[in-house]
Write a protein that holds these residues in place. Structure first.
Motif, PDB file in Angstrom:
ATOM      1  N   SER A 163       6.616   8.325  -5.861  1.00  0.00           N
ATOM      2  CA  SER A 163       5.799   8.488  -4.658  1.00  0.00           C
ATOM      3  C   SER A 163       5.106   7.207  -4.217  1.00  0.00           C
ATOM      4  O   SER A 163       4.628   7.117  -3.086  1.00  0.00           O
ATOM      5  N   ALA A 164       5.018   6.211  -5.099  1.00  0.00           N
ATOM      6  CA  ALA A 164       4.353   4.961  -4.740  1.00  0.00           C
ATOM      7  C   ALA A 164       4.794   3.885  -5.719  1.00  0.00           C
ATOM      8  O   ALA A 164       5.224   4.182  -6.834  1.00  0.00           O
ATOM      9  N   ALA A 165       4.664   2.634  -5.283  1.00  0.00           N
ATOM     10  CA  ALA A 165       5.026   1.511  -6.151  1.00  0.00           C
ATOM     11  C   ALA A 165       4.209   0.279  -5.801  1.00  0.00           C
ATOM     12  O   ALA A 165       3.872   0.049  -4.641  1.00  0.00           O
ATOM     13  N   ILE A 166       3.908  -0.487  -6.838  1.00  0.00           N
ATOM     14  CA  ILE A 166       3.333  -1.819  -6.698  1.00  0.00           C
ATOM     15  C   ILE A 166       4.286  -2.734  -7.452  1.00  0.00           C
ATOM     16  O   ILE A 166       4.656  -2.461  -8.589  1.00  0.00           O
ATOM     17  N   VAL A 167       4.696  -3.805  -6.809  1.00  0.00           N
ATOM     18  CA  VAL A 167       5.665  -4.706  -7.417  1.00  0.00           C
ATOM     19  C   VAL A 167       5.027  -6.083  -7.550  1.00  0.00           C
ATOM     20  O   VAL A 167       4.557  -6.655  -6.563  1.00  0.00           O
ATOM     21  N   LEU A 168       5.000  -6.611  -8.763  1.00  0.00           N
ATOM     22  CA  LEU A 168       4.490  -7.962  -8.995  1.00  0.00           C
ATOM     23  C   LEU A 168       5.693  -8.888  -9.088  1.00  0.00           C
ATOM     24  O   LEU A 168       6.554  -8.720  -9.956  1.00  0.00           O
ATOM     25  N   LEU A 169       5.780  -9.834  -8.168  1.00  0.00           N
ATOM     26  CA  LEU A 169       6.920 -10.732  -8.086  1.00  0.00           C
ATOM     27  C   LEU A 169       6.529 -12.158  -8.444  1.00  0.00           C
ATOM     28  O   LEU A 169       5.494 -12.651  -7.984  1.00  0.00           O
ATOM     29  N   PRO A 185       3.597  -6.946  -3.280  1.00  0.00           N
ATOM     30  CA  PRO A 185       3.738  -5.936  -2.227  1.00  0.00           C
ATOM     31  C   PRO A 185       3.574  -4.532  -2.808  1.00  0.00           C
ATOM     32  O   PRO A 185       3.756  -4.321  -4.014  1.00  0.00           O
ATOM     33  N   TYR A 186       3.218  -3.603  -1.961  1.00  0.00           N
ATOM     34  CA  TYR A 186       3.077  -2.216  -2.408  1.00  0.00           C
ATOM     35  C   TYR A 186       3.552  -1.284  -1.308  1.00  0.00           C
ATOM     36  O   TYR A 186       3.683  -1.666  -0.156  1.00  0.00           O
ATOM     37  N   SER A 187       3.820  -0.048  -1.702  1.00  0.00           N
ATOM     38  CA  SER A 187       4.410   0.912  -0.776  1.00  0.00           C
ATOM     39  C   SER A 187       3.444   1.322   0.327  1.00  0.00           C
ATOM     40  O   SER A 187       2.227   1.350   0.136  1.00  0.00           O
ATOM     41  N   ASP A 188       4.027   1.625   1.488  1.00  0.00           N
ATOM     42  CA  ASP A 188       3.249   2.104   2.622  1.00  0.00           C
ATOM     43  C   ASP A 188       2.489   3.363   2.235  1.00  0.00           C
ATOM     44  O   ASP A 188       2.992   4.197   1.473  1.00  0.00           O
TER      45      ASP A 188
END
Length: 84
Positions: free
Chosen positions: A30-36, A50-53
């Motif tokens: 249902s949601a995500a936070i991505v560390l790049l 970035p993270y999900s709308d």
């Protein structure tokens, strides 16, 4: 965002890194936070997150805190429904 930057969907980039997760039948993400870690054209590196709308600030902060606890090894292994 500068003229040189362009938003890019991350699905194929994450797939190329071999990142997977285990989901049970019927579970939905249902949601995500991505560390790049991004390597710039000049060889320097930067971090991007970035993270999900639709992810509210409290969920964002909570997910980051839980991830920190999980990675530090201090997360308890008991069920959240436990009465202890």
């Amino acid at each position: 965002m500068s003229d040189e930057e362009e938003e890019t969907r991350l699905g194929s980039a994450i797939d190329a890194l071999g990142i997977t997760s285990t989901l049970k039948d019927g579970e939905l993400v249902s949601a995500a936070i991505v560390l790049l870690k991004v390597i710039e054209t000049d060889g320097s590196t930067r971090l991007s997150m970035p993270y999900s709308d639709g992810l509210g600030w409290i969920e964002h902060a909570g997910m980051l805190r839980v991830a920190e606890v999980m990675e530090s090894g201090t997360a308890e292994t008991r069920s959240p429904d436990s009465e202890e």
